[in-house]
Design a protein around this motif. Structure first.
Motif, PDB file in Angstrom:
ATOM      1  N   PRO A  48       0.822  -1.199   0.000  1.00  0.00           N
ATOM      2  CA  PRO A  48       0.000   0.000   0.000  1.00  0.00           C
ATOM      3  C   PRO A  48       0.864   1.260   0.000  1.00  0.00           C
ATOM      4  CG  PRO A  48      -0.685  -1.488   1.748  1.00  0.00           C
ATOM      5  CD  PRO A  48       0.547  -2.045   1.155  1.00  0.00           C
ATOM      6  N   ALA A  49       0.363   2.310  -0.616  1.00  0.00           N
ATOM      7  CA  ALA A  49       1.135   3.542  -0.748  1.00  0.00           C
ATOM      8  C   ALA A  49       1.366   4.218   0.600  1.00  0.00           C
ATOM      9  CB  ALA A  49       0.425   4.505  -1.696  1.00  0.00           C
ATOM     10  N   ASN A  50       0.395   4.126   1.509  1.00  0.00           N
ATOM     11  CA  ASN A  50       0.518   4.806   2.787  1.00  0.00           C
ATOM     12  C   ASN A  50       1.067   3.910   3.889  1.00  0.00           C
ATOM     13  OD1 ASN A  50      -1.680   3.203   2.983  1.00  0.00           O
ATOM     14  ND2 ASN A  50      -3.084   4.746   3.760  1.00  0.00           N
ATOM     15  N   GLY A  51       1.699   2.801   3.535  1.00  0.00           N
ATOM     16  CA  GLY A  51       2.284   1.904   4.529  1.00  0.00           C
ATOM     17  C   GLY A  51       1.278   0.898   5.039  1.00  0.00           C
ATOM     18  N   GLY A  52       1.651   0.208   6.078  1.00  0.00           N
ATOM     19  CA  GLY A  52       0.756  -0.795   6.645  1.00  0.00           C
ATOM     20  C   GLY A  52       0.900  -2.107   5.942  1.00  0.00           C
ATOM     21  N   GLY A  53      -0.118  -2.556   5.319  1.00  0.00           N
ATOM     22  CA  GLY A  53      -0.088  -3.820   4.627  1.00  0.00           C
ATOM     23  C   GLY A  53      -1.265  -4.700   5.029  1.00  0.00           C
ATOM     24  N   TYR A  54      -2.121  -4.197   5.909  1.00  0.00           N
ATOM     25  CA  TYR A  54      -3.289  -4.949   6.334  1.00  0.00           C
ATOM     26  C   TYR A  54      -4.314  -4.943   5.225  1.00  0.00           C
ATOM     27  CZ  TYR A  54      -7.457  -6.264   8.919  1.00  0.00           C
ATOM     28  OH  TYR A  54      -8.597  -6.879   9.328  1.00  0.00           O
ATOM     29  N   ARG A  55      -4.819  -6.130   4.918  1.00  0.00           N
ATOM     30  CA  ARG A  55      -5.876  -6.230   3.916  1.00  0.00           C
ATOM     31  C   ARG A  55      -7.026  -7.019   4.505  1.00  0.00           C
ATOM     32  NH1 ARG A  55      -3.279  -9.317  -0.593  1.00  0.00           N
ATOM     33  NH2 ARG A  55      -1.997 -10.047   1.102  1.00  0.00           N
ATOM     34  N   LEU A  56      -8.226  -6.547   4.305  1.00  0.00           N
ATOM     35  CA  LEU A  56      -9.414  -7.230   4.790  1.00  0.00           C
ATOM     36  C   LEU A  56      -9.812  -8.253   3.732  1.00  0.00           C
ATOM     37  CD1 LEU A  56     -11.454  -7.354   7.083  1.00  0.00           C
ATOM     38  CD2 LEU A  56     -12.851  -5.731   5.822  1.00  0.00           C
ATOM     39  N   THR A  57      -9.343  -9.489   3.915  1.00  0.00           N
ATOM     40  CA  THR A  57      -9.630 -10.556   2.965  1.00  0.00           C
ATOM     41  C   THR A  57     -10.785 -11.401   3.480  1.00  0.00           C
ATOM     42  OG1 THR A  57      -8.062 -12.022   4.045  1.00  0.00           O
ATOM     43  CG2 THR A  57      -7.211 -10.649   2.246  1.00  0.00           C
ATOM     44  N   GLU A  58     -11.249 -12.317   2.651  1.00  0.00           N
ATOM     45  CA  GLU A  58     -12.338 -13.206   3.056  1.00  0.00           C
ATOM     46  C   GLU A  58     -11.938 -14.043   4.262  1.00  0.00           C
ATOM     47  OE1 GLU A  58     -15.492 -13.301   2.021  1.00  0.00           O
ATOM     48  OE2 GLU A  58     -14.929 -11.525   0.880  1.00  0.00           O
ATOM     49  N   HIS A  59     -10.667 -14.435   4.315  1.00  0.00           N
ATOM     50  CA  HIS A  59     -10.181 -15.218   5.446  1.00  0.00           C
ATOM     51  C   HIS A  59     -10.285 -14.421   6.743  1.00  0.00           C
ATOM     52  CE1 HIS A  59      -7.722 -18.041   7.683  1.00  0.00           C
ATOM     53  NE2 HIS A  59      -6.984 -17.037   8.086  1.00  0.00           N
ATOM     54  N   VAL A  60      -9.906 -13.164   6.691  1.00  0.00           N
ATOM     55  CA  VAL A  60      -9.969 -12.306   7.872  1.00  0.00           C
ATOM     56  C   VAL A  60     -11.426 -12.072   8.268  1.00  0.00           C
ATOM     57  CG1 VAL A  60      -9.413 -10.005   8.758  1.00  0.00           C
ATOM     58  CG2 VAL A  60      -7.756 -11.223   7.359  1.00  0.00           C
ATOM     59  N   LYS A  61     -12.299 -11.844   7.294  1.00  0.00           N
ATOM     60  CA  LYS A  61     -13.719 -11.645   7.594  1.00  0.00           C
ATOM     61  C   LYS A  61     -14.305 -12.881   8.270  1.00  0.00           C
ATOM     62  CE  LYS A  61     -14.599  -8.522   3.730  1.00  0.00           C
ATOM     63  NZ  LYS A  61     -15.295  -8.399   2.440  1.00  0.00           N
ATOM     64  N   GLN A  62     -13.922 -14.073   7.805  1.00  0.00           N
ATOM     65  CA  GLN A  62     -14.406 -15.312   8.414  1.00  0.00           C
ATOM     66  C   GLN A  62     -13.918 -15.414   9.857  1.00  0.00           C
ATOM     67  OE1 GLN A  62     -16.559 -17.551   7.307  1.00  0.00           O
ATOM     68  NE2 GLN A  62     -16.357 -18.686   9.201  1.00  0.00           N
ATOM     69  N   TYR A  63     -12.687 -15.025  10.121  1.00  0.00           N
ATOM     70  CA  TYR A  63     -12.164 -15.055  11.481  1.00  0.00           C
ATOM     71  C   TYR A  63     -12.961 -14.115  12.378  1.00  0.00           C
ATOM     72  CZ  TYR A  63      -9.299 -14.146  15.527  1.00  0.00           C
ATOM     73  OH  TYR A  63      -8.877 -13.979  16.803  1.00  0.00           O
ATOM     74  N   TYR A  64     -13.232 -12.923  11.888  1.00  0.00           N
ATOM     75  CA  TYR A  64     -13.996 -11.955  12.692  1.00  0.00           C
ATOM     76  C   TYR A  64     -15.384 -12.506  13.030  1.00  0.00           C
ATOM     77  CZ  TYR A  64     -10.471  -8.345  11.925  1.00  0.00           C
ATOM     78  OH  TYR A  64      -9.317  -7.627  11.922  1.00  0.00           O
ATOM     79  N   LYS A  65     -15.991 -13.230  12.093  1.00  0.00           N
ATOM     80  CA  LYS A  65     -17.304 -13.824  12.356  1.00  0.00           C
ATOM     81  C   LYS A  65     -17.221 -14.860  13.469  1.00  0.00           C
ATOM     82  CE  LYS A  65     -19.198 -13.204   7.739  1.00  0.00           C
ATOM     83  NZ  LYS A  65     -19.604 -13.877   6.510  1.00  0.00           N
ATOM     84  N   THR A  66     -16.129 -15.586  13.555  1.00  0.00           N
ATOM     85  CA  THR A  66     -16.002 -16.618  14.593  1.00  0.00           C
ATOM     86  C   THR A  66     -15.759 -16.029  15.968  1.00  0.00           C
ATOM     87  OG1 THR A  66     -13.631 -16.905  14.268  1.00  0.00           O
ATOM     88  CG2 THR A  66     -15.098 -18.286  12.942  1.00  0.00           C
ATOM     89  N   THR A  67     -15.339 -14.764  16.049  1.00  0.00           N
ATOM     90  CA  THR A  67     -15.049 -14.168  17.356  1.00  0.00           C
ATOM     91  C   THR A  67     -16.251 -13.461  17.957  1.00  0.00           C
ATOM     92  OG1 THR A  67     -14.257 -12.119  16.338  1.00  0.00           O
ATOM     93  CG2 THR A  67     -12.625 -13.828  16.785  1.00  0.00           C
ATOM     94  N   LEU A  68     -17.328 -13.356  17.214  1.00  0.00           N
ATOM     95  CA  LEU A  68     -18.524 -12.696  17.738  1.00  0.00           C
ATOM     96  C   LEU A  68     -19.169 -13.550  18.827  1.00  0.00           C
ATOM     97  CD1 LEU A  68     -20.159 -11.388  14.449  1.00  0.00           C
ATOM     98  CD2 LEU A  68     -18.857 -10.097  16.139  1.00  0.00           C
ATOM     99  N   ILE A  69     -19.665 -12.896  19.819  1.00  0.00           N
ATOM    100  CA  ILE A  69     -20.314 -13.616  20.931  1.00  0.00           C
ATOM    101  C   ILE A  69     -21.812 -13.641  20.715  1.00  0.00           C
ATOM    102  CG2 ILE A  69     -20.790 -13.580  23.387  1.00  0.00           C
ATOM    103  CD1 ILE A  69     -18.032 -12.410  23.798  1.00  0.00           C
TER     104      ILE A  69
END
Length: 69
Positions: A48-69
């Motif tokens: 990414p131009a502004n640094g970082g490198g975090y990307r919201l991919t389908e894998h990450v979205k699936q992980y976030y769904k598993t952490t919901l209570i």
């Protein structure tokens, strides 16, 4: 009717150690198998131009769904 387990012997231990050593030597001596290699610079997306490198991919979205209570 009690089953008695065989008593471990020094001979069995030495045999097992020899087999394990031989298996290790065989693995080390075998030629390396070329499988999937790490992505090269041509295959990876640009940083990414502004640094970082975090990307919201389908894998990450699936992980976030598993952490919901």
């Amino acid at each position: 009717m009690s089953e008695s387990k065989p008593k471990p012997s020094r001979r069995g231990f030495m045999l097992g150690a020899a087999v394990a050593g031989a298996a290790t030597a065989a693995v080390v001596a075998l030629p390396k198998v070329e499988g999937e290699q790490a992505p090269t610079a041509e295959q990876t997306p640009p940083a990414p131009a502004n640094g970082g490198g975090y990307r919201l991919t389908e894998h990450v979205k699936q992980y976030y769904k598993t952490t919901l209570i």
